[in-house]
Design a protein around this motif. Structure first.
Motif, mmCIF file in Angstrom:
data_model
loop_
_atom_site.group_PDB
_atom_site.id
_atom_site.type_symbol
_atom_site.label_atom_id
_atom_site.label_comp_id
_atom_site.label_asym_id
_atom_site.label_seq_id
_atom_site.Cartn_x
_atom_site.Cartn_y
_atom_site.Cartn_z
ATOM 1 N N UNK A 19 0.800 -1.220 0.000
ATOM 2 C CA UNK A 19 0.000 0.000 0.000
ATOM 3 C C UNK A 19 0.830 1.265 0.000
ATOM 4 N N UNK A 20 2.043 1.195 0.528
ATOM 5 C CA UNK A 20 2.903 2.369 0.592
ATOM 6 C C UNK A 20 3.487 2.739 -0.769
ATOM 7 N N UNK A 21 3.813 1.747 -1.585
ATOM 8 C CA UNK A 21 4.432 2.078 -2.872
ATOM 9 C C UNK A 21 3.495 1.918 -4.071
ATOM 10 N N UNK A 22 2.310 1.359 -3.870
ATOM 11 C CA UNK A 22 1.394 1.160 -4.991
ATOM 12 C C UNK A 22 1.009 2.472 -5.680
ATOM 13 N N UNK A 23 0.767 3.578 -4.956
ATOM 14 C CA UNK A 23 0.487 4.837 -5.660
ATOM 15 C C UNK A 23 1.635 5.289 -6.569
ATOM 16 N N UNK A 47 -0.004 -9.886 -8.506
ATOM 17 C CA UNK A 47 1.254 -10.574 -8.794
ATOM 18 C C UNK A 47 2.269 -10.336 -7.675
ATOM 19 N N UNK A 48 2.310 -9.107 -7.159
ATOM 20 C CA UNK A 48 3.233 -8.790 -6.074
ATOM 21 C C UNK A 48 2.966 -9.694 -4.870
ATOM 22 N N UNK A 49 1.691 -9.865 -4.529
ATOM 23 C CA UNK A 49 1.333 -10.713 -3.381
ATOM 24 C C UNK A 49 1.813 -12.159 -3.575
ATOM 25 N N UNK A 50 1.840 -12.619 -4.811
ATOM 26 C CA UNK A 50 2.349 -13.968 -5.093
ATOM 27 C C UNK A 50 3.877 -13.989 -5.045
ATOM 28 N N UNK A 51 4.515 -13.008 -5.668
ATOM 29 C CA UNK A 51 5.985 -12.976 -5.718
ATOM 30 C C UNK A 51 6.609 -12.825 -4.336
ATOM 31 N N UNK A 52 5.987 -12.041 -3.477
ATOM 32 C CA UNK A 52 6.569 -11.750 -2.167
ATOM 33 C C UNK A 52 6.670 -13.007 -1.304
ATOM 34 N N UNK A 53 5.900 -14.032 -1.612
ATOM 35 C CA UNK A 53 5.948 -15.283 -0.853
ATOM 36 C C UNK A 53 7.102 -16.190 -1.292
ATOM 37 N N UNK A 54 7.743 -15.840 -2.372
ATOM 38 C CA UNK A 54 8.844 -16.664 -2.882
ATOM 39 C C UNK A 54 10.126 -16.407 -2.094
ATOM 40 N N UNK A 55 10.870 -17.464 -1.883
ATOM 41 C CA UNK A 55 12.153 -17.355 -1.201
ATOM 42 C C UNK A 55 13.082 -16.422 -1.975
ATOM 43 N N UNK A 56 13.731 -15.529 -1.266
ATOM 44 C CA UNK A 56 14.684 -14.632 -1.900
ATOM 45 C C UNK A 56 14.104 -13.320 -2.394
ATOM 46 N N UNK A 57 12.797 -13.154 -2.322
ATOM 47 C CA UNK A 57 12.182 -11.905 -2.781
ATOM 48 C C UNK A 57 12.654 -10.757 -1.901
ATOM 49 N N UNK A 58 13.001 -9.643 -2.538
ATOM 50 C CA UNK A 58 13.425 -8.442 -1.821
ATOM 51 C C UNK A 58 12.727 -7.217 -2.407
#
Length: 151
Positions: A19-23, A47-58
């Motif tokens: 929510x902080x960076x979506x705008x 897509x972000x919500x799916x990617x953030x669950x992946x190992x190594x996501x930063x």
């Protein structure tokens, strides 16, 4: 020029920042050649919500000194029925905002007619309707309300 800071977030901490960076995402990708609109932004968020669950996501956002301090969001303001119409909500609201150094305050209220008394109170406190949102799939509609703060 304000100082820019950088921080790295992973996993659940990164997920909480959507929510902080979506705008900013919406603003940047509305420009040519992308021309993205609300549907594209919603798809990115999914897509972000799916990617953030992946190992190594930063996630590494860049922020200026004032970022995140211009808007305060009231998430819940509730008074039990037996205590309503006594000025308690107004007093809670005033104490909540007391001393805040922000440009604006936002809140949401359900759009149904039954929420009319709350909506009327918010209007009396200086809020105006700024839009409508459906915060998650299957959620009811909410009126987004905004109150500018005096300098």
């Amino acid at each position: 020029m304000p100082e820019v800071t950088y921080a790295r977030y992973e996993g659940a901490a990164a997920a909480r920042l959507l929510g902080a960076f979506l705008p900013a995402y919406a603003e940047v990708y509305a420009e040519p050649p992308y021309g993205e609109g609300p549907r594209d932004v919603a798809e990115f968020a999914e897509h972000f919500r799916a990617h953030v669950r992946r190992s190594g996501f930063r996630l590494v956002p860049a922020r200026d000194g004032d970022d995140g301090r211009r808007t305060f969001a009231v998430i819940e303001l509730a008074v039990r029925q037996a205590w309503r119409r006594r000025g308690i909500a107004a007093a809670l609201h005033a104490r909540l905002l007391d001393g805040l150094d922000v440009e604006r305050v936002t809140l949401t209220v359900r759009s149904e007619p039954e929420a009319g008394p709350a909506r009327a109170a918010y209007a009396a406190w200086g809020y105006r309707k700024a839009g409508v949102s459906r915060p998650w799939d299957g959620a009811p509609l909410y009126d987004c309300m905004l109150r500018e703060r005096s300098p």
